[in-house]
Design a protein around this motif. Structure first.
Motif, PDB file in Angstrom:
ATOM      1  N   ASP A 120      33.371  38.154  39.368  1.00  0.00           N
ATOM      2  CA  ASP A 120      32.439  37.142  39.858  1.00  0.00           C
ATOM      3  C   ASP A 120      32.912  36.627  41.216  1.00  0.00           C
ATOM      4  N   GLU A 121      32.173  36.952  42.259  1.00  0.00           N
ATOM      5  CA  GLU A 121      32.570  36.574  43.609  1.00  0.00           C
ATOM      6  C   GLU A 121      32.471  35.064  43.844  1.00  0.00           C
ATOM      7  N   ASP A 122      31.841  34.333  42.922  1.00  0.00           N
ATOM      8  CA  ASP A 122      31.750  32.883  43.080  1.00  0.00           C
ATOM      9  C   ASP A 122      33.107  32.217  42.922  1.00  0.00           C
ATOM     10  N   ARG A 123      34.049  32.918  42.302  1.00  0.00           N
ATOM     11  CA  ARG A 123      35.398  32.383  42.126  1.00  0.00           C
ATOM     12  C   ARG A 123      36.392  33.363  42.740  1.00  0.00           C
ATOM     13  N   PRO A 124      36.468  33.389  44.073  1.00  0.00           N
ATOM     14  CA  PRO A 124      37.232  34.428  44.758  1.00  0.00           C
ATOM     15  C   PRO A 124      38.708  34.491  44.366  1.00  0.00           C
ATOM     16  N   VAL A 125      39.316  33.357  44.040  1.00  0.00           N
ATOM     17  CA  VAL A 125      40.736  33.360  43.668  1.00  0.00           C
ATOM     18  C   VAL A 125      40.983  34.302  42.494  1.00  0.00           C
ATOM     19  N   PHE A 126      40.031  34.361  41.552  1.00  0.00           N
ATOM     20  CA  PHE A 126      40.211  35.160  40.346  1.00  0.00           C
ATOM     21  C   PHE A 126      39.773  36.617  40.514  1.00  0.00           C
ATOM     22  N   THR A 127      39.258  36.962  41.701  1.00  0.00           N
ATOM     23  CA  THR A 127      38.921  38.369  41.969  1.00  0.00           C
ATOM     24  C   THR A 127      40.119  39.111  42.545  1.00  0.00           C
ATOM     25  N   GLY A 128      41.233  38.425  42.654  1.00  0.00           N
ATOM     26  CA  GLY A 128      42.454  39.057  43.099  1.00  0.00           C
ATOM     27  C   GLY A 128      43.533  38.922  42.043  1.00  0.00           C
ATOM     28  N   ALA A 129      44.654  39.563  42.288  1.00  0.00           N
ATOM     29  CA  ALA A 129      45.821  39.424  41.411  1.00  0.00           C
ATOM     30  C   ALA A 129      46.911  38.711  42.197  1.00  0.00           C
ATOM     31  N   VAL A 156      59.879  40.003  40.121  1.00  0.00           N
ATOM     32  CA  VAL A 156      58.538  40.229  40.676  1.00  0.00           C
ATOM     33  C   VAL A 156      57.528  40.122  39.539  1.00  0.00           C
ATOM     34  N   THR A 157      56.496  39.318  39.738  1.00  0.00           N
ATOM     35  CA  THR A 157      55.478  39.107  38.707  1.00  0.00           C
ATOM     36  C   THR A 157      54.103  39.356  39.300  1.00  0.00           C
ATOM     37  N   MET A 158      53.258  40.067  38.546  1.00  0.00           N
ATOM     38  CA  MET A 158      51.860  40.206  38.925  1.00  0.00           C
ATOM     39  C   MET A 158      51.003  39.652  37.804  1.00  0.00           C
ATOM     40  N   VAL A 159      49.973  38.885  38.184  1.00  0.00           N
ATOM     41  CA  VAL A 159      49.118  38.193  37.224  1.00  0.00           C
ATOM     42  C   VAL A 159      47.663  38.387  37.610  1.00  0.00           C
ATOM     43  N   ALA A 160      46.813  38.654  36.619  1.00  0.00           N
ATOM     44  CA  ALA A 160      45.372  38.701  36.862  1.00  0.00           C
ATOM     45  C   ALA A 160      44.662  38.033  35.700  1.00  0.00           C
ATOM     46  N   THR A 161      43.590  37.299  36.007  1.00  0.00           N
ATOM     47  CA  THR A 161      42.832  36.615  34.957  1.00  0.00           C
ATOM     48  C   THR A 161      41.388  36.426  35.396  1.00  0.00           C
ATOM     49  N   ASP A 162      40.494  36.403  34.421  1.00  0.00           N
ATOM     50  CA  ASP A 162      39.102  36.016  34.688  1.00  0.00           C
ATOM     51  C   ASP A 162      38.805  34.662  34.045  1.00  0.00           C
ATOM     52  N   THR A 163      39.833  33.955  33.653  1.00  0.00           N
ATOM     53  CA  THR A 163      39.865  32.641  32.985  1.00  0.00           C
ATOM     54  C   THR A 163      39.643  32.724  31.480  1.00  0.00           C
ATOM     55  N   HIS A 164      39.183  33.872  30.956  1.00  0.00           N
ATOM     56  CA  HIS A 164      39.043  34.043  29.508  1.00  0.00           C
ATOM     57  C   HIS A 164      40.181  34.880  28.932  1.00  0.00           C
ATOM     58  N   ARG A 165      40.782  35.701  29.802  1.00  0.00           N
ATOM     59  CA  ARG A 165      41.952  36.494  29.401  1.00  0.00           C
ATOM     60  C   ARG A 165      42.851  36.629  30.611  1.00  0.00           C
TER      61      ARG A 165
END
Length: 271
Positions: free
Chosen positions: A52-61, A70-79
């Motif tokens: 969802d491009e409306d929440r650009p922060v969550f379209t990246g990792a 070193v840590t990598m994190v990705a979320t769509d706020t539901h997972r």
């Protein structure tokens, strides 16, 4: 479906002589990461980001570096997917940058899979470069503040379960295949097995039983089946470990990947 309590870019592959931005940030902060480790960081997290491009922060990792961790994190706020590795030589300075998933997917695609290579990652406040072998990939970073992801991972649980990975994955896929349009799977836990079911008034019920080693008080909870299927597709080893809370997020971990954590919020149902 509840959300985790979490408080447009492009990639270009060019020779550095043809793209002055690489030269501009050449002497900036940098770190070296083994290509196999980098690919694992990306592939085990990137899929969990939002589209969802409306929440650009969550379209990246998020790529975070603190000394040798070193840590990598990705979320769509539901997972949310979190992968950690350690590196031999720390970065020149701590790093916390949000990288577009499209950039990371391109990096993963181009990374060598036969022989390990060292990737030099260079960054400044707005840009990042991935430099390995004869490849330079440059991307703008996503502006914004990434949530404090560690606070989202529950530290206390009501119950835990250990399930054979292959049996669990097969049951989830069969239940989802019964009705692709209805992603919610209900899990009825007991001491020796879990019953997966989905109910569609037109098609009827899909139901699967899987043996489980369950500790705690049995209860019922529902999750988006696609989110569970996603983590199982990115899992290896014999067993999946689930740490559960009634009406709370589930934390999923694996036998042979102790630094990989996956969190999924439950789906609210009337059942």
């Amino acid at each position: 479906e509840t959300s985790l309590p979490l408080s447009s870019a492009s990639s270009i592959t060019l020779h550095p002589d043809d793209f002055s931005l690489v030269e501009q940030i050449h002497d900036q902060d940098h770190v070296n990461i083994d290509s196999f480790a980098m690919k694992e960081l990306i592939d085990l997290t990137n899929y969990a980001a939002a589209t969802d491009e409306d929440r650009p922060v969550f379209t990246g990792a998020l790529l975070e570096i603190k000394e040798n961790e070193v840590t990598m994190v990705a979320t769509d706020t539901h997972r949310m997917a979190v992968k950690k590795i350690t590196i031999d030589e720390p970065a020149t300075t701590p790093m916390r940058a949000i990288i577009p998933t499209k950039t990371l997917a391109e990096v993963s695609r181009l990374l060598p899979t036969d022989n390990p290579a060292m990737i030099n990652i260079i960054w400044n406040r707005t840009q990042i470069v991935f430099n390995f072998e004869s490849i330079y990939i440059i991307s703008r970073l996503i502006e914004g503040t990434y949530p404090e992801y560690e606070k989202v991972i529950p530290s206390q649980f009501d119950s835990s379960a250990v399930i054979d990975r292959r049996e669990f994955a097969g049951a989830v896929d069969r239940v989802l295949a019964k009705d692709i349009s209805y992603n919610v799977i209900r899990y009825d836990w007991s001491e020796s097995n879990v019953t997966l079911s989905t109910q569609n008034t037109e098609i009827g019920m899909a139901k699967e039983d899987v043996s489980v080693e369950f500790k705690g008080t049995p209860f019922t909870i529902s999750f988006n089946g696609r989110y569970i299927s996603d983590i199982l597709r990115h899992s290896t080893g014999d067993n999946i470990h689930l740490f559960l809370k009634q009406n709370g997020p589930v934390v999923i971990r694996q036998d042979n990947n102790p630094n990989y954590t996956y969190v999924v919020t439950p789906v609210r149902t009337n059942a």
